[in-house]
Design a protein around this motif. Structure first.
Motif, PDB file in Angstrom:
ATOM      1  N   LYS A  31      28.742  47.375 -56.165  1.00 53.42           N
ATOM      2  CA  LYS A  31      27.130  47.923 -56.057  1.00 53.42           C
ATOM      3  C   LYS A  31      27.065  47.962 -54.734  1.00 53.42           C
ATOM      4  O   LYS A  31      25.982  48.710 -54.539  1.00 53.42           O
ATOM      5  N   LEU A  32      27.775  47.913 -53.695  1.00 50.88           N
ATOM      6  CA  LEU A  32      27.674  48.287 -52.450  1.00 50.88           C
ATOM      7  C   LEU A  32      28.423  49.750 -52.170  1.00 50.88           C
ATOM      8  O   LEU A  32      29.632  49.395 -52.263  1.00 50.88           O
ATOM      9  N   GLN A 246      22.081  43.131 -43.933  1.00 54.02           N
ATOM     10  CA  GLN A 246      20.984  42.086 -43.842  1.00 54.02           C
ATOM     11  C   GLN A 246      19.843  42.686 -44.324  1.00 54.02           C
ATOM     12  O   GLN A 246      18.886  41.931 -44.602  1.00 54.02           O
ATOM     13  N   ARG A 247      19.710  44.010 -44.416  1.00 51.14           N
ATOM     14  CA  ARG A 247      18.366  44.662 -44.819  1.00 51.14           C
ATOM     15  C   ARG A 247      18.461  44.635 -46.034  1.00 51.14           C
ATOM     16  O   ARG A 247      17.504  45.109 -46.747  1.00 51.14           O
ATOM     17  N   GLY A 248      19.556  44.510 -47.000  1.00 54.52           N
ATOM     18  CA  GLY A 248      19.517  44.437 -48.412  1.00 54.52           C
ATOM     19  C   GLY A 248      19.653  45.855 -49.098  1.00 54.52           C
ATOM     20  O   GLY A 248      19.247  46.044 -49.906  1.00 54.52           O
ATOM     21  N   ILE A 249      20.648  46.457 -48.329  1.00 58.71           N
ATOM     22  CA  ILE A 249      20.832  48.133 -48.727  1.00 58.71           C
ATOM     23  C   ILE A 249      21.821  48.111 -49.947  1.00 58.71           C
ATOM     24  O   ILE A 249      22.571  47.144 -50.305  1.00 58.71           O
ATOM     25  N   GLN A 250      22.016  49.408 -50.572  1.00 62.64           N
ATOM     26  CA  GLN A 250      22.883  49.617 -51.310  1.00 62.64           C
ATOM     27  C   GLN A 250      24.057  50.264 -51.145  1.00 62.64           C
ATOM     28  O   GLN A 250      24.936  50.547 -51.742  1.00 62.64           O
ATOM     29  N   ARG A 270      31.793  42.672 -50.399  1.00 62.73           N
ATOM     30  CA  ARG A 270      32.108  44.215 -50.789  1.00 62.73           C
ATOM     31  C   ARG A 270      31.163  44.645 -51.710  1.00 62.73           C
ATOM     32  O   ARG A 270      30.942  45.734 -52.121  1.00 62.73           O
ATOM     33  N   ASN A 271      30.450  43.711 -52.477  1.00 60.78           N
ATOM     34  CA  ASN A 271      29.130  44.062 -53.098  1.00 60.78           C
ATOM     35  C   ASN A 271      27.796  43.961 -52.450  1.00 60.78           C
ATOM     36  O   ASN A 271      26.634  44.318 -52.912  1.00 60.78           O
ATOM     37  N   GLY A 272      28.029  43.810 -51.199  1.00 62.92           N
ATOM     38  CA  GLY A 272      26.731  43.866 -50.258  1.00 62.92           C
ATOM     39  C   GLY A 272      25.883  42.474 -50.647  1.00 62.92           C
ATOM     40  O   GLY A 272      26.114  41.448 -51.229  1.00 62.92           O
ATOM     41  N   LEU A 273      24.588  42.639 -50.015  1.00 64.20           N
ATOM     42  CA  LEU A 273      23.622  41.705 -50.330  1.00 64.20           C
ATOM     43  C   LEU A 273      22.059  42.229 -50.804  1.00 64.20           C
ATOM     44  O   LEU A 273      21.185  41.688 -50.858  1.00 64.20           O
ATOM     45  N   GLY A 274      22.234  43.518 -51.184  1.00 64.91           N
ATOM     46  CA  GLY A 274      21.357  44.280 -51.817  1.00 64.91           C
ATOM     47  C   GLY A 274      21.034  43.995 -53.430  1.00 64.91           C
ATOM     48  O   GLY A 274      21.808  43.578 -53.954  1.00 64.91           O
TER      49      GLY A 274
END
Length: 548
Positions: A31-32, A246-250, A270-274
């Motif tokens: 998803k990232l 940390q900004r919750g991006i894609q 790998r999937n980020g935090l967004g």
């Protein structure tokens, strides 16, 4: 990538934007999205076929490439407008043929290589990427039709997202390939989530790339828009990547895709935090809608859609609901009822309970349907609305008129000159012209003068028709109605003095009036000022035309 903000058409201006449902982004395993900037050019030159293949090998989800057109009409991949920096030649891409370009050797002069690399064609890159990596296409200088033809020919329609740099590019992509997802940059003046919401509502964009505030990232996501940040640099590293995540991006655009992916895998990111927008219910916004729409209602006999309007009803409309009629701009020759801002529909209809009508009218074409055709259409529309009031149980005896530019002129003119029954209770003027007899603001040969002459069919500013069509001349103590006026201080088409002079006359006649001037703004306003326009419009309506 060169940061050129796309100024999407502001719907409150005299311009019209093509709107549509959002297009799905290409599928990715994670998803990232990891985007290899100009290909993976750590060891090979940027924007070459080899850099694309290296991006595939790195495991990146997208390869970012830059599209340009040769002198003989071929599409090629190259970042700069010239070949000077990245080849052993000189000159502009657009001035060189494909054969001439393919004779050049591509190599960063700061990082020479013995291996030969060439400027690739777009078709070669599409072939190399198909089924292996998605394309982030920075649409530098090319034709939309030919670009999309090649994408279709390669079977890559679901593997490309396009970065648009200019308004005409946005319009042409939406017209030619409405299913193509688009990326752009947010205007620098957009500083908070309210302004961002306004910006995003002006067109249909799937991704933005320059939002750094976490709350604004969340706002973009809430509007169904992904955020892909650019972190690319020679020295980017874990601190830069983590700060972006940390900004919750894609998505992240990088010059070091292999190193970034290794960091993400090692960190379990790998999937980020967004937010995963791909899993969002596509019908969510319809479920949340607080109003109903009736489109293309015919109120007159003009051909096409010139005598049609759209109506927006509250889902739980109360008996005797009050009506607001919006009249679009466009110099009396263009524009469309679709320009009415969706934020205003949600606020005025969904939250406050008004019934809103956004109307088309006859446009001046080839010398036909000049004034007073447009004001006649306003009268027809209001008569039609009144006739159907009992059936739909709204108030058909009172109206607020609101317009942008030419539409604001018609709103004021009808209220001051044609409303014999005194049904119009207030007017909201968005940078509309008020006095066609004032030659000082439309000198001979100016765009303002040409527009007025085309509308009236008369050059003489002292002619009777110029007076008849001027709200300032039709305004009297008896015909006046409470009016709020908004205007850009540097409007080149409708001089700010038009609003100032009308405001002074309203005051002198003792008619409630309010004038809001936005220094630095031109014909229409940007997102920051637009939020203020909305806020003051709501306050004005609460005072002079409350919904209940």
């Amino acid at each position: 990538m060169r940061r050129i903000s796309l100024i999407l058409f502001l719907l409150l201006s005299a311009c019209f934007v093509f709107s549509q449902e959002k297009a799905p982004l290409p599928e990715t395993k994670y998803k990232l999205a990891v985007i290899a900037h100009r290909g993976n050019h750590v060891k090979v030159p940027e924007n070459t076929l080899e850099s694309v293949k290296a991006a595939i090998k790195s495991g990146a989800d997208y390869v970012e490439i830059d599209l340009r057109t040769t002198k003989d009409g071929y599409l090629v991949i190259h970042h700069d407008g010239t070949v000077n920096r990245m080849t052993n030649g000189t000159g502009n891409i657009k001035d060189l043929t494909l054969a001439e370009l393919q004779q050049l050797k591509v190599a960063d002069k700061n990082n020479p290589t013995k291996k030969t690399y060439r400027i690739p064609t777009f078709s070669a890159v599409l072939k190399a990427a198909k089924g292996k990596i998605n394309i982030y296409l920075d649409f530098k200088d090319a034709g939309v039709t030919e670009t999309y033809r090649q994408i279709q020919e390669a079977g890559m329609e679901k593997q490309v997202v396009v970065y648009v740099n200019k308004i005409p590019q946005y319009r042409e992509w939406r017209k030619t390939a409405p299913g193509m997802p688009l990326i752009t940059s947010v205007l620098e003046e957009v500083k908070n989530k309210e302004q961002l919401t306004f910006f995003l509502e002006q067109g249909t964009i799937e991704v933005v790339d320059n939002i750094y505030d976490k709350e604004m990232v969340a706002t973009a996501n809430d509007n169904g828009v992904a955020v892909w940040l650019d972190v690319q640099s020679d020295h980017e590293g874990a601190d830069d990547w983590n700060q972006a995540l940390q900004r919750g991006i894609q998505g992240i655009q990088t010059d070091h895709p292999e190193a970034l992916i290794a960091y993400l895998n090692k960190s379990g990111l790998r999937n980020g935090l967004g937010k995963d927008l791909a899993k969002e219910d596509p019908y969510t916004k319809y479920k949340k809608k607080t109003y109903r729409e009736l489109k293309n209602i015919k109120y007159g006999q003009a051909p096409g859609d010139e005598n049609r309007f759209d109506a927006y009803f509250p889902k739980d409309m109360q008996p005797n609901a009050r009506v607001i009629v919006y009249i679009h701009g466009g110099g009396w020759t263009g524009g469309d009822k679709e320009e009415f801002p969706k934020q205003l529909i949600e606020e005025l209809v969904g939250k406050r309970g008004y019934l809103v009508v956004s109307m088309n009218y006859r446009l001046v074409k080839d010398g036909q349907d000049r004034f007073p055709a447009q004001i006649e259409d306003v009268q027809k529309a209001l008569e039609f609305i009144a006739k159907n009031a009992a059936k739909y149980k709204y108030n058909g005896n009172e109206y607020a008129l609101m317009g942008g530019s030419a539409g604001a002129h018609l709103a004021m003119l009808y209220a001051y000159g044609y409303d014999n029954a005194k049904q119009v209770k207030t007017v909201i003027d968005l940078w509309g012209p008020t006095d066609f007899t004032d030659k000082s603001v439309r000198p001979d040969g100016s765009n303002a003068d040409k527009t007025v002459i085309n509308f009236l069919g008369e050059k003489d500013e002292n002619a009777q028709v110029a007076k008849d069509a001027s709200p300032a001349y039709r305004l009297t103590k008896e015909t006046g109605t409470p009016t709020i006026l908004f205007h850009g201080g540097e409007d080149p088409l409708v001089n700010v003095s038009q609003a100032q002079n009308l405001y002074q006359k309203l005051q002198a006649l003792g008619i409630p009036a309010q004038l809001e001037i936005y220094p630095g703004e031109k014909h229409g306003v940007g997102p920051a000022s637009a939020v203020d326009v909305f806020t003051k419009t709501f306050l004005w309506l609460e005072k002079y035309y409350p919904a209940k």
